[in-house]
Design a protein around this motif. Sequence first.
Motif, PDB file in Angstrom:
ATOM      1  N   ALA A 458       0.758  -1.244  -0.032  1.00  0.00           N
ATOM      2  CA  ALA A 458       0.093  -0.083  -0.010  1.00  0.00           C
ATOM      3  C   ALA A 458       0.750   1.239  -0.236  1.00  0.00           C
ATOM      4  CB  ALA A 458      -0.855  -0.066   1.120  1.00  0.00           C
ATOM      5  N   VAL A 459       1.990   1.195   0.531  1.00  0.00           N
ATOM      6  CA  VAL A 459       2.741   2.164   0.507  1.00  0.00           C
ATOM      7  C   VAL A 459       3.247   2.540  -0.897  1.00  0.00           C
ATOM      8  CG1 VAL A 459       5.255   3.264   1.277  1.00  0.00           C
ATOM      9  CG2 VAL A 459       3.804   1.626   2.848  1.00  0.00           C
ATOM     10  N   TYR A 460       3.933   1.726  -1.540  1.00  0.00           N
ATOM     11  CA  TYR A 460       4.100   1.889  -3.127  1.00  0.00           C
ATOM     12  C   TYR A 460       2.962   2.431  -3.838  1.00  0.00           C
ATOM     13  CZ  TYR A 460       8.764  -0.291  -1.964  1.00  0.00           C
ATOM     14  OH  TYR A 460       9.940  -0.295  -1.824  1.00  0.00           O
ATOM     15  N   GLU A 461       1.982   1.728  -3.413  1.00  0.00           N
ATOM     16  CA  GLU A 461       0.443   2.279  -4.243  1.00  0.00           C
ATOM     17  C   GLU A 461       0.270   3.726  -4.173  1.00  0.00           C
ATOM     18  OE1 GLU A 461      -2.882   1.470  -6.489  1.00  0.00           O
ATOM     19  OE2 GLU A 461      -0.815   0.376  -6.358  1.00  0.00           O
ATOM     20  N   ALA A 462       0.298   3.973  -2.747  1.00  0.00           N
ATOM     21  CA  ALA A 462       0.308   5.633  -2.385  1.00  0.00           C
ATOM     22  C   ALA A 462       1.107   6.370  -2.978  1.00  0.00           C
ATOM     23  CB  ALA A 462       0.285   5.627  -0.890  1.00  0.00           C
ATOM     24  N   THR A 527      -7.068   2.268  -2.466  1.00  0.00           N
ATOM     25  CA  THR A 527      -7.832   0.931  -1.930  1.00  0.00           C
ATOM     26  C   THR A 527      -7.219  -0.137  -2.832  1.00  0.00           C
ATOM     27  OG1 THR A 527      -9.923   2.333  -1.622  1.00  0.00           O
ATOM     28  CG2 THR A 527     -10.271  -0.038  -1.983  1.00  0.00           C
ATOM     29  N   LEU A 528      -6.915  -1.199  -2.093  1.00  0.00           N
ATOM     30  CA  LEU A 528      -6.413  -2.610  -2.711  1.00  0.00           C
ATOM     31  C   LEU A 528      -7.205  -3.743  -2.113  1.00  0.00           C
ATOM     32  CD1 LEU A 528      -2.542  -1.783  -2.232  1.00  0.00           C
ATOM     33  CD2 LEU A 528      -3.991  -1.908  -4.449  1.00  0.00           C
ATOM     34  N   ASP A 529      -7.565  -4.600  -2.815  1.00  0.00           N
ATOM     35  CA  ASP A 529      -8.308  -5.720  -2.718  1.00  0.00           C
ATOM     36  C   ASP A 529      -9.472  -5.309  -1.775  1.00  0.00           C
ATOM     37  OD1 ASP A 529      -6.664  -7.337  -4.149  1.00  0.00           O
ATOM     38  OD2 ASP A 529      -5.203  -7.314  -2.766  1.00  0.00           O
ATOM     39  N   GLY A 530     -10.239  -4.331  -1.934  1.00  0.00           N
ATOM     40  CA  GLY A 530     -11.277  -3.745  -0.896  1.00  0.00           C
ATOM     41  C   GLY A 530     -11.000  -3.226   0.510  1.00  0.00           C
ATOM     42  N   VAL A 531      -9.514  -3.151   0.585  1.00  0.00           N
ATOM     43  CA  VAL A 531      -9.151  -2.640   1.714  1.00  0.00           C
ATOM     44  C   VAL A 531      -8.648  -1.171   1.554  1.00  0.00           C
ATOM     45  CG1 VAL A 531      -7.614  -2.452   3.584  1.00  0.00           C
ATOM     46  CG2 VAL A 531      -8.652  -4.831   2.614  1.00  0.00           C
ATOM     47  N   ARG A 532      -9.230  -0.072   2.268  1.00  0.00           N
ATOM     48  CA  ARG A 532      -8.608   1.469   2.121  1.00  0.00           C
ATOM     49  C   ARG A 532      -7.599   1.724   2.959  1.00  0.00           C
ATOM     50  NH1 ARG A 532     -11.208   5.653  -0.062  1.00  0.00           N
ATOM     51  NH2 ARG A 532     -10.722   7.907   0.994  1.00  0.00           N
ATOM     52  N   HIS A 533      -6.594   2.253   2.550  1.00  0.00           N
ATOM     53  CA  HIS A 533      -5.300   2.485   3.191  1.00  0.00           C
ATOM     54  C   HIS A 533      -5.239   4.102   3.108  1.00  0.00           C
ATOM     55  CE1 HIS A 533      -4.075  -1.652   3.454  1.00  0.00           C
ATOM     56  NE2 HIS A 533      -4.714  -1.785   2.278  1.00  0.00           N
ATOM     57  N   THR A 534      -5.172   5.020   4.394  1.00  0.00           N
ATOM     58  CA  THR A 534      -4.871   6.500   4.136  1.00  0.00           C
ATOM     59  C   THR A 534      -3.604   6.580   4.845  1.00  0.00           C
ATOM     60  OG1 THR A 534      -7.536   6.557   4.406  1.00  0.00           O
ATOM     61  CG2 THR A 534      -5.729   8.569   5.093  1.00  0.00           C
ATOM     62  N   HIS A 536      -0.680  10.149   5.623  1.00  0.00           N
ATOM     63  CA  HIS A 536      -0.437  11.561   5.518  1.00  0.00           C
ATOM     64  C   HIS A 536       0.901  11.520   4.482  1.00  0.00           C
ATOM     65  CE1 HIS A 536      -2.598  11.859   9.278  1.00  0.00           C
ATOM     66  NE2 HIS A 536      -2.610  13.138   8.966  1.00  0.00           N
ATOM     67  N   HIS A 537       1.032  12.780   3.844  1.00  0.00           N
ATOM     68  CA  HIS A 537       1.974  12.709   3.004  1.00  0.00           C
ATOM     69  C   HIS A 537       2.847  14.096   2.752  1.00  0.00           C
ATOM     70  CE1 HIS A 537       0.355  14.928  -0.338  1.00  0.00           C
ATOM     71  NE2 HIS A 537      -0.579  14.636  -0.181  1.00  0.00           N
ATOM     72  N   ALA A 538       4.011  14.046   2.634  1.00  0.00           N
ATOM     73  CA  ALA A 538       4.764  15.522   2.490  1.00  0.00           C
ATOM     74  C   ALA A 538       5.893  15.217   2.002  1.00  0.00           C
ATOM     75  CB  ALA A 538       4.841  16.159   3.959  1.00  0.00           C
ATOM     76  N   GLY A 539       6.489  15.885   0.973  1.00  0.00           N
ATOM     77  CA  GLY A 539       7.816  15.989   0.380  1.00  0.00           C
ATOM     78  C   GLY A 539       8.452  14.510   0.286  1.00  0.00           C
ATOM     79  N   GLY A 540       7.473  13.816  -0.231  1.00  0.00           N
ATOM     80  CA  GLY A 540       8.029  12.271  -0.799  1.00  0.00           C
ATOM     81  C   GLY A 540       7.867  11.425   0.627  1.00  0.00           C
ATOM     82  N   TRP A 541       7.344  11.476   1.955  1.00  0.00           N
ATOM     83  CA  TRP A 541       7.196  10.922   2.808  1.00  0.00           C
ATOM     84  C   TRP A 541       5.735  10.539   2.970  1.00  0.00           C
ATOM     85  CZ3 TRP A 541      11.024   9.816   6.725  1.00  0.00           C
ATOM     86  CH2 TRP A 541      12.143  10.195   6.632  1.00  0.00           C
ATOM     87  N   LEU A 542       5.467   9.385   3.500  1.00  0.00           N
ATOM     88  CA  LEU A 542       4.228   8.809   3.598  1.00  0.00           C
ATOM     89  C   LEU A 542       4.185   8.276   5.086  1.00  0.00           C
ATOM     90  CD1 LEU A 542       3.799   6.788   0.324  1.00  0.00           C
ATOM     91  CD2 LEU A 542       2.110   8.553   1.200  1.00  0.00           C
ATOM     92  N   GLY A 543       3.291   8.440   5.738  1.00  0.00           N
ATOM     93  CA  GLY A 543       3.010   8.110   7.207  1.00  0.00           C
ATOM     94  C   GLY A 543       1.667   7.574   7.574  1.00  0.00           C
ATOM     95  N   ARG A 544       1.744   6.507   8.456  1.00  0.00           N
ATOM     96  CA  ARG A 544       0.492   5.753   8.741  1.00  0.00           C
ATOM     97  C   ARG A 544       0.819   4.931  10.137  1.00  0.00           C
ATOM     98  NH1 ARG A 544      -1.714   0.750   5.164  1.00  0.00           N
ATOM     99  NH2 ARG A 544      -0.055   0.123   6.069  1.00  0.00           N
TER     100      ARG A 544
END
Length: 649
Positions: A458-462, A527-534, A536-544
Motif C-alpha cells: 500500500a505504501v508503493y501504491e500510495a 484501496t487495494l483488494d477492497g481495503v482502504r489505506h490512508t 499522511h504525505h509531505a515531500g515524498g514521505w508517507l506516514g500511517r
Amino acid sequence: MFDTVLVANRGEIAVRVIRTLRALGVRSVAVYSDADADARHVREVDTAVRIGPAPAAESYLSVERLLEAAARTGAQAVHPGYGFLAENAGFARACADAGLVFIGPPADAISLMGDKIRAKETVRAAGVPVVPGSSGSGLTDAELAAAAREIGMPVLLKPSAGGGGKGMRLVRDEGALADEIAAARREARASFGDDTLLVERWIDRPRHIEIQVLADHHGHVIHLGERECSLQRRHQKVIEEAPSVLLDEATRAAMGEAAVQAARSCGYAGAGTVEFIVPGGDPSSYYFMEMNTRLQVEHPVTELVTGVDLVEWQLRVAAGERLALTQDDIRLTGHAVEARICAEDPSRGFLPSGGTILRLREPQGDGVRTDSGLTEGTEVGSLYDPMLSKVIAYGPDRPTALRRLRAALAGTVTLGVQTNAGFLRRLLAHPAVVAGDLDTGLVEREVDGLLPEGVPEAVYEAAAALRLDGLTPRGDGWTDPFSVPNGWRLGGAAVPPAFDLRVPGLEPVTHRPLGTHTVTGDRVSVTLDGVRHTFHHAGGWLGRDGDAWHVRDHDPVAAALTGAAHGGADSLTAPMPGTVTVVKVAVGDEVSAGQSLLVVEAMKMEHVIAAPHAGTVTELDVAPGTTVAMDQVLAVVAPHEEQDAEAAR
C-alpha cells in the motif's frame, strides 16, 4: 516566587518548564544555539538569548555564556532541565557565585550522587541495599578487568559520572573486557567529560524501578511512589509507567522509605529520583543503583497519577518554601504510561536519523498529553539528543492507559524524519507488555518481531498514486485528452503508467497504480483488494499508524553510475548523519574481515564501522572531526586478489 527564570536547556523540556513558569506568572528566558534560532522553545518564551554556535560545547554547555544570558535578562534563577548541565555541580556553584538560584539540589548533593562510587558507599551507610560491584574510584583498565573477573560474568560497566544509560556496557565474554572498557571510557568522556568507570554484577532479567522524591530546604522529604522503567533498549528507557504492577503496598512503602533515606543521606533538596534494580522473581530484594539529581524525562507519569506538578515544586522549593505536602497526602490514582519519540530508524538498527519536519501531528486531549519541542520546519540534526517528544496517556486503569497510548501513537505524524513511534505502538501491544511481565531485556529479545517485514504494498501504491495525481492537469477549462495520464491507448485496455520507486536501504521497485485512490490536502487514500489505506504525505514521505517511509523516485542509470564510482560492496558508508570520532586505519593498510576501522558518533551514540571483508584500504575520505551525511562514503576496502578469484569461481 521568582520574577524571572532562565531555562538553560532546549527542546521539549524547555517547552515543558516554560509552561509551568507561564502558569505561575513568572517571566521566562530561553537560550538558543545557532541551530535552534527558530526552535519551538524560542518561539514560546518571553525572552530568548543567543548563546553561541551549534555545537553544545560552545553553547548549551558553556557556563560562562549561560551566566551572561542570565545577567543580561535580569534572571534571578536558572532551571537546568535535564541533560547538558543539569547534574553539573560546577554549574550549580557558578550560579550561586553569580547570585543566581540553581533550581535543583545543593551542589554538594549533585557532586556526591553524581559519583556513583561515592553514592553507593553513602547510601549503604544509610542502610540502603546496593548492587555488588567494584569499590574505590579511579580504577585502571587492569583493575576494572580484575574486579569484573572477581565478581564473575556477566558484568555491567558504568560511567561513574552522568546517567541515562550513556557509556553502559553489558559484558558477558571475559575476552571482550579490554575493548568494552575502552569503548565505555570513550563514550563516558564524550558524554560527561569524565571517563571514570565502575563495574557491577549483572542481574539477569531485572526490572528497573525508580522512586520519585521531593525534599525542601527545611528537612522535609517525601516520596511520590514509583515508576516502572524496565522497557529499555541499549540501557535507554523507551516506555515508562506509574505505578508498577510488580509492587504491592508493603514493598512500595519499603522502597519509598529507602529512597527517602538515600535522599536524606546526601542532604537533598528539590525533585530527584532514586533508581533501584529489582529481581523480577523477588521484588522484595531490591538494590540501589543510582540517584538522578534532577527532573527525570519520565516525570509526567508521576504528575498524572499524583496530581502534583513537579516543576512547580522545584520552583517553590528553590524559592525557599516548605513542602505543603506530607507523605499521607500522596495517593496514586489511575495509571499513566509514557512513550519516548526519538529520531531513529528501527529498520536500520535504530540508528539516529535527521532531517526537516515537513508534517507534524501530535495527539492531545482525552487522557493524552504530548510534551514536545517540535514544530513544522524544525531541523533535526546530529548534535543533540535524539529524543524529540514524549506521548503520555492516562486512564483509570492500566489497560485503558495502554489502549489510549497505542491509539495516540497511531495518530502521531512526524514526516521528514524517521522515528520509533510505530515500533513503540507495536511494543505496547506485545502480550508480555500487556500482561505486565517486564524486564530490561525484553525489548532486545523481541525486537525482530516488532519490526515490519519490508514495505507494505500500500505504501508503493500510495506513492505511485501521488506521482500519477501530480501528472493530472488542473483547471476548470478544456483539457487536452492526450495530456491525461489514464493509460488509454488505441485498440487496447487502459494501463496506467509505471513508476520507478525506492525506499532508502532497499532495492528499487517498479510500481503501476492499479487500485483506486484519492488525494485530499496532506492525505492520500488508496484501496487495494477492497481495503482502504490512508496516509499522511509531505515531500515524498508517507506516514500511517506511527510508521513513515521516504519513497523517492529511482533513476536506474544515475544509480548505476554512482555505485560504480565507489566500488559498490567494497565501500563503507555512514549509517547515520554524524561526526567521525575515531579513525584506526590509513590508506594502504591491510585489514581483516570485521575489523573495526572507524567510529561515527551522532546524538550521543557511537557506531563502529567494520571492514566488510579482508583486503586493503584503498580510499579514506574522512578524519577525526569530519562531519558526514547518511550514506556518505567513508572508505573503500578492496578485497585481496585471491578473494576475487574465489568469487569468480
